[in-house]
Design a protein around this motif. Sequence first.
Motif, PDB file in Angstrom:
ATOM      1  N   ASP A   3       0.803  -1.222   0.000  1.00  9.84           N
ATOM      2  CA  ASP A   3       0.000   0.000   0.000  1.00  9.84           C
ATOM      3  C   ASP A   3       0.835   1.270   0.000  1.00  9.84           C
ATOM      4  O   ASP A   3       0.330   2.337  -0.367  1.00  9.84           O
ATOM      5  N   ALA A   4       2.079   1.190   0.441  1.00  3.96           N
ATOM      6  CA  ALA A   4       2.921   2.385   0.568  1.00  3.96           C
ATOM      7  C   ALA A   4       4.375   1.965   0.669  1.00  3.96           C
ATOM      8  O   ALA A   4       4.686   0.787   0.936  1.00  3.96           O
ATOM      9  N   ASP A  36      -3.002  16.485  -1.814  1.00  6.42           N
ATOM     10  CA  ASP A  36      -2.521  15.359  -0.999  1.00  6.42           C
ATOM     11  C   ASP A  36      -2.949  15.477   0.458  1.00  6.42           C
ATOM     12  O   ASP A  36      -3.217  14.457   1.110  1.00  6.42           O
ATOM     13  N   ASP A  50      -6.576  14.208   0.116  1.00  8.85           N
ATOM     14  CA  ASP A  50      -6.807  12.822  -0.278  1.00  8.85           C
ATOM     15  C   ASP A  50      -6.021  11.806   0.542  1.00  8.85           C
ATOM     16  O   ASP A  50      -6.450  10.654   0.669  1.00  8.85           O
ATOM     17  N   LYS A  51      -4.866  12.198   1.084  1.00  6.79           N
ATOM     18  CA  LYS A  51      -4.024  11.232   1.804  1.00  6.79           C
ATOM     19  C   LYS A  51      -3.951  11.500   3.299  1.00  6.79           C
ATOM     20  O   LYS A  51      -3.453  10.658   4.054  1.00  6.79           O
ATOM     21  N   ILE A 106       2.349   6.364  -2.263  1.00  8.10           N
ATOM     22  CA  ILE A 106       2.685   6.960  -0.966  1.00  8.10           C
ATOM     23  C   ILE A 106       4.125   6.611  -0.643  1.00  8.10           C
ATOM     24  O   ILE A 106       4.516   5.440  -0.665  1.00  8.10           O
ATOM     25  N   MET A 109      -1.808   7.368   5.752  1.00  6.83           N
ATOM     26  CA  MET A 109      -2.033   7.874   4.407  1.00  6.83           C
ATOM     27  C   MET A 109      -2.669   6.814   3.505  1.00  6.83           C
ATOM     28  O   MET A 109      -3.562   7.115   2.714  1.00  6.83           O
ATOM     29  N   ALA A 110      -2.212   5.568   3.663  1.00  5.77           N
ATOM     30  CA  ALA A 110      -2.765   4.473   2.863  1.00  5.77           C
ATOM     31  C   ALA A 110      -4.235   4.256   3.173  1.00  5.77           C
ATOM     32  O   ALA A 110      -5.060   4.052   2.281  1.00  5.77           O
ATOM     33  N   ASN A 166      -6.336   6.497   4.414  1.00  9.06           N
ATOM     34  CA  ASN A 166      -7.100   7.632   3.914  1.00  9.06           C
ATOM     35  C   ASN A 166      -7.291   7.572   2.410  1.00  9.06           C
ATOM     36  O   ASN A 166      -8.370   7.887   1.896  1.00  9.06           O
ATOM     37  N   LYS A 167      -6.245   7.157   1.720  1.00 11.94           N
ATOM     38  CA  LYS A 167      -6.327   7.069   0.256  1.00 11.94           C
ATOM     39  C   LYS A 167      -7.333   6.001  -0.164  1.00 11.94           C
ATOM     40  O   LYS A 167      -8.091   6.170  -1.119  1.00 11.94           O
ATOM     41  N   THR A 168      -7.360   4.897   0.586  1.00 11.88           N
ATOM     42  CA  THR A 168      -8.287   3.810   0.268  1.00 11.88           C
ATOM     43  C   THR A 168      -9.729   4.230   0.477  1.00 11.88           C
ATOM     44  O   THR A 168     -10.623   3.877  -0.314  1.00 11.88           O
ATOM     45  N   SER A 176     -10.916   7.344   0.421  1.00 11.36           N
ATOM     46  CA  SER A 176     -11.305   8.578  -0.283  1.00 11.36           C
ATOM     47  C   SER A 176     -11.945   8.293  -1.626  1.00 11.36           C
ATOM     48  O   SER A 176     -11.829   7.215  -2.164  1.00 11.36           O
TER      49      SER A 176
END
Length: 347
Positions: A121-122, A205, A208-209, A305, A340-341, A343-345, A347
Amino acid sequence: MPEPRLPVIALTVGEPAGIGPEISLRAAWSLRHEVRPVLIGDAAYLAMLANEIDPAIRLMAVSIEAVRNYGLSAIPADRMSVIDCPLSAHVVAGQLDPRNGRAVLHTLDVAIETVEQGWCDAVVTAPLQKSTINDAGVKFSGHTEYFAEKTHTPQVVMMLACEANAHLPQALRVALATTHLPLKDVPQAIQPEHLLRTIQIINIDLRDKFGLLQPRILVAGLNPHAGENGYLGTEEINVITPVIQQAQSMGVNVSGPYPADTLFQQKYLADADCVLAMYHDQGLAVLKHASFGLGVNITLGLPLIRTSVDHGTALDLAAKGVGHADIRSMQVAIRTAAVMAKNKTSS
């Protein structure tokens, strides 16, 4: 009810003669119940080092070819996987060897592949030594530039962040309009299009992250007193202020330019999500004073990320043997990548 899926974090262990392999092992093992770490480095060397650090650390080596064929799902939950990137020369802690430069660079390629293919994921990167890679015959200017080139990203933004601590009442994020430039070259590098894109990347960012609905960005001036209405420089009048106004017209919650010598006060930072500094030492001297060894380096604008520690290879500490390096920055880097991973997932 099934257990929630842990973020899978690819972790390059950096310069083998530095503290990177040690802090990667120790930090990843300490956080194995929060994330699923995938170390990328020389498996034999990491196994030897892990046994010296703590015999309880359990590793399982796999080749990148095996991961391409079968993924990472076969790794037992009680072990940390290591994607084996063999070194070319024996490692002597504290002593650089250019024969290992290309192998270190290969770990970055593997890490990028793991995210692009959806296995991880990152990416979190331990510090490497630029000179070792250049001495190996490969032109290399740093992680940030390399990740941008390999992912075909025309512009990225370097941001350092730290959590609240004894010196800082709240978290602080500092992004940079320019990075590793001689001071004499900074004014010419602050061009309207580049500065506007920098602000846009930060805004996107952080939203989104980092899950911030409308990030508030404070912009520092370039000159003392933000130019003093043109008496101490005109970059604020000619470039920075018009760009801020343009970004505001696009819906970005950005303001400034503020004098950098007074911007880093609680009354300004209390409601701010990020400060954009015009050059490296303008922003990072403040952040590192408040949090050195506790911060995280984040590359914004990438399609993946990527976070890292806020320090270097510390060859002198590595030469003393294991147990002298501080793993807290690596822990923060891993936790930040995981957040961050997630949050990105979502969003």
